[in-house]
Every structure is written in C-alpha cells, then in structure tokens.
Design a protein around this motif. Structure first.
Motif, PDB file in Angstrom:
ATOM      1  N   VAL A   1       0.718  -1.265   0.091  1.00 21.65           N
ATOM      2  CA  VAL A   1      -0.042   0.046   0.033  1.00 21.65           C
ATOM      3  C   VAL A   1       0.889   1.019  -0.171  1.00 21.65           C
ATOM      4  CG1 VAL A   1      -2.024  -1.213   1.075  1.00 21.65           C
ATOM      5  CG2 VAL A   1      -0.156  -0.008   2.433  1.00 21.65           C
ATOM      6  N   GLY A   2       2.225   0.903   0.109  1.00 17.61           N
ATOM      7  CA  GLY A   2       3.053   2.407   0.154  1.00 17.61           C
ATOM      8  C   GLY A   2       3.029   2.980   1.324  1.00 17.61           C
ATOM      9  N   ASP A   3       2.931   2.530   2.565  1.00 16.27           N
ATOM     10  CA  ASP A   3       2.672   2.732   3.800  1.00 16.27           C
ATOM     11  C   ASP A   3       4.042   3.248   4.430  1.00 16.27           C
ATOM     12  OD1 ASP A   3       2.302   4.098   6.205  1.00 16.27           O
ATOM     13  OD2 ASP A   3       0.747   2.278   6.713  1.00 16.27           O
ATOM     14  N   MET A   4       4.770   4.432   4.090  1.00 19.88           N
ATOM     15  CA  MET A   4       6.169   4.532   4.442  1.00 19.88           C
ATOM     16  C   MET A   4       6.135   4.685   6.056  1.00 19.88           C
ATOM     17  SD  MET A   4       7.909   3.858   1.604  1.00 19.88           S
ATOM     18  CE  MET A   4       9.490   4.491   2.154  1.00 19.88           C
ATOM     19  N   LYS A   5       5.226   5.573   6.580  1.00 18.62           N
ATOM     20  CA  LYS A   5       5.352   5.513   8.112  1.00 18.62           C
ATOM     21  C   LYS A   5       5.426   4.357   8.540  1.00 18.62           C
ATOM     22  CE  LYS A   5       4.400   7.794  11.943  1.00 18.62           C
ATOM     23  NZ  LYS A   5       5.319   7.160  12.992  1.00 18.62           N
ATOM     24  N   THR A   6       4.694   3.245   8.407  1.00 19.18           N
ATOM     25  CA  THR A   6       4.594   1.848   9.122  1.00 19.18           C
ATOM     26  C   THR A   6       5.930   1.250   8.556  1.00 19.18           C
ATOM     27  OG1 THR A   6       2.095   1.747   8.619  1.00 19.18           O
ATOM     28  CG2 THR A   6       3.359  -0.476   9.030  1.00 19.18           C
ATOM     29  N   LEU A   7       6.356   1.344   7.475  1.00 20.14           N
ATOM     30  CA  LEU A   7       7.655   0.642   6.997  1.00 20.14           C
ATOM     31  C   LEU A   7       8.579   1.294   8.004  1.00 20.14           C
ATOM     32  CD1 LEU A   7       7.533   0.477   3.050  1.00 20.14           C
ATOM     33  CD2 LEU A   7       7.703  -1.571   4.759  1.00 20.14           C
ATOM     34  N   GLU A   8       8.830   2.549   8.323  1.00 26.30           N
ATOM     35  CA  GLU A   8       9.717   3.413   9.000  1.00 26.30           C
ATOM     36  C   GLU A   8       9.426   2.800  10.384  1.00 26.30           C
ATOM     37  OE1 GLU A   8       9.350   7.312   8.287  1.00 26.30           O
ATOM     38  OE2 GLU A   8      10.080   7.323   6.538  1.00 26.30           O
ATOM     39  N   ASP A   9       8.318   2.756  11.086  1.00 30.59           N
ATOM     40  CA  ASP A   9       8.011   2.447  12.263  1.00 30.59           C
ATOM     41  C   ASP A   9       8.606   0.861  12.611  1.00 30.59           C
ATOM     42  OD1 ASP A   9       6.713   4.875  12.928  1.00 30.59           O
ATOM     43  OD2 ASP A   9       4.888   4.039  12.782  1.00 30.59           O
ATOM     44  N   LEU A  10       7.998   0.101  11.727  1.00 29.17           N
ATOM     45  CA  LEU A  10       8.743  -1.263  11.728  1.00 29.17           C
ATOM     46  C   LEU A  10      10.262  -1.390  11.571  1.00 29.17           C
ATOM     47  CD1 LEU A  10       6.051  -3.056   9.509  1.00 29.17           C
ATOM     48  CD2 LEU A  10       5.979  -3.309  11.897  1.00 29.17           C
ATOM     49  N   ALA A  11      10.821  -0.702  10.765  1.00 28.85           N
ATOM     50  CA  ALA A  11      12.057  -0.667  10.703  1.00 28.85           C
ATOM     51  C   ALA A  11      12.891  -0.196  11.947  1.00 28.85           C
ATOM     52  CB  ALA A  11      12.875   0.082   9.416  1.00 28.85           C
ATOM     53  N   GLY A  12      12.210   0.986  12.521  1.00 22.91           N
ATOM     54  CA  GLY A  12      12.572   1.414  13.721  1.00 22.91           C
ATOM     55  C   GLY A  12      12.677   0.352  15.153  1.00 22.91           C
ATOM     56  N   SER A  13      11.529  -0.187  15.102  1.00 26.32           N
ATOM     57  CA  SER A  13      11.110  -1.307  16.072  1.00 26.32           C
ATOM     58  C   SER A  13      12.154  -2.428  15.919  1.00 26.32           C
ATOM     59  CB  SER A  13       9.480  -1.728  15.876  1.00 26.32           C
ATOM     60  OG  SER A  13       9.376  -2.502  14.785  1.00 26.32           O
ATOM     61  N   LYS A  14      12.551  -2.824  14.782  1.00 24.21           N
ATOM     62  CA  LYS A  14      13.306  -3.814  14.448  1.00 24.21           C
ATOM     63  C   LYS A  14      14.605  -3.380  15.069  1.00 24.21           C
ATOM     64  CE  LYS A  14      15.040  -7.727  12.955  1.00 24.21           C
ATOM     65  NZ  LYS A  14      15.281  -8.898  14.138  1.00 24.21           N
ATOM     66  N   GLN A  15      15.047  -2.246  14.973  1.00 28.53           N
ATOM     67  CA  GLN A  15      16.589  -1.655  15.216  1.00 28.53           C
ATOM     68  C   GLN A  15      16.633  -1.676  16.664  1.00 28.53           C
ATOM     69  OE1 GLN A  15      17.028   2.006  13.271  1.00 28.53           O
ATOM     70  NE2 GLN A  15      17.499   0.850  11.291  1.00 28.53           N
ATOM     71  N   LEU A  16      15.284  -1.434  17.430  1.00 32.13           N
ATOM     72  CA  LEU A  16      15.252  -1.275  18.912  1.00 32.13           C
ATOM     73  C   LEU A  16      15.313  -2.509  19.327  1.00 32.13           C
ATOM     74  CD1 LEU A  16      12.406   1.667  19.563  1.00 32.13           C
ATOM     75  CD2 LEU A  16      15.052   1.695  19.697  1.00 32.13           C
ATOM     76  N   VAL A  17      15.118  -3.790  18.797  1.00 29.39           N
ATOM     77  CA  VAL A  17      14.859  -4.970  19.215  1.00 29.39           C
ATOM     78  C   VAL A  17      16.267  -5.551  19.307  1.00 29.39           C
ATOM     79  CG1 VAL A  17      13.985  -7.492  18.827  1.00 29.39           C
ATOM     80  CG2 VAL A  17      12.404  -5.512  18.746  1.00 29.39           C
ATOM     81  N   ASP A  18      16.913  -5.284  18.110  1.00 30.51           N
ATOM     82  CA  ASP A  18      18.191  -5.697  17.934  1.00 30.51           C
ATOM     83  C   ASP A  18      19.142  -4.977  18.984  1.00 30.51           C
ATOM     84  OD1 ASP A  18      17.508  -7.257  15.788  1.00 30.51           O
ATOM     85  OD2 ASP A  18      18.334  -5.743  14.236  1.00 30.51           O
TER      86      ASP A  18
END
Length: 143
Positions: A120-137
């Motif tokens: 759907v081209g939802d960049m905000k969700t992609l950024e949020d998911l990428a950020g949460s993955k970085q935090l988890v790492d």
C-alpha cells in the motif's frame, strides 16, 4: 504394439527422441534435415500446448511447485545441490530454496506487516517497523 511412445501418468513423453522417431513416416527416412524439422515442429507444438494450459492447470502446477520447494527446503544444502544437479535445475532454483530456508526463521507477523505496508506504500509503517526492529536488535545486543 502401439506406435505411441511411452509416457508418464500426466501424458508427458518419457523419451522425446523416441517420440520424434515414431513421428517420422516410414518412407521419409532419418536424414539429419528430417530430424531437425521434426524437432522444430515438436518444440513448436510443446510451446503451443504450454500456452493452452488452463488457469486451473497453471494453478495446480504452481501449488505442486510450492510443495516441492517446501519439501526441498527441509534438506541440507549439500542434499539440495545434489537433487538440483540430478534434476538439471539451475542456480536460480538453488537460491530460491536457500531463501525459503532463511524465511522459515523470520517473524511471520513482522514479515506480513512489512509486505502489507509495502503493497500500500505506507512509508510511515515501514519506518516504524524498521525502527522497532532496530530497537529490538539493540536490546538483544545489551543482554
């Protein structure tokens, strides 16, 4: 004795060259030109047959391919290479199977959310998911 070459359960000829030899009329002989001509005709017929497959047949083949891929992904890399070598399948199939092996270890919820957000081209969700993955790492590194 039948003049039809032997075939498998799906009607695929087991010995394509035998099919060509059976198809050549008795008086025509086995000249190189005749064999080349028959090969070209047979290949054209095979391409046409492929085009004529129904959607359901194509879906069935796709489902079968996925099952084979899932089954092959369970083997060790050396076994996969051996099987693909015997089946004369290329490097691209090997890479796809290795990808399937790697995807088994991925968090399905995260991957599903990433795929949906990308669709759907939802960049905000992609950024949020990428950020949460970085935090988890980062949290895992601290432990």
């Amino acid at each position: 004795m039948s003049s039809e070459p032997p075939s498998d359960l799906y009607g695929n000829v087991k010995f394509p060259l035998l099919r060509l030899l059976v198809a050549i009329p008795a008086g025509e002989g086995l000249s190189l030109a005749a064999v080349k001509h028959r090969v070209a005709e047979t290949e054209e017929k095979e391409r046409e047959k492929e085009k004529e497959r129904s959607r359901n047949e194509k879906k069935g083949l796709a489902r079968q391919s996925v099952k084979w891929g899932m089954g092959l992904a369970l083997f060790r890399v050396a076994q996969i290479k051996q099987i693909l070598s015997v089946a004369s399948l290329g490097e691209d199939v090997f890479e796809a199977l290795i990808l399937a092996k790697l995807l088994r270890d991925v968090d399905p919820e995260l991957l599903g959310a990433l795929i949906q957000a990308t669709k759907v081209g939802d960049m905000k969700t992609l950024e949020d998911l990428a950020g949460s993955k970085q935090l988890v790492d980062e949290d895992e590194d601290k432990q």
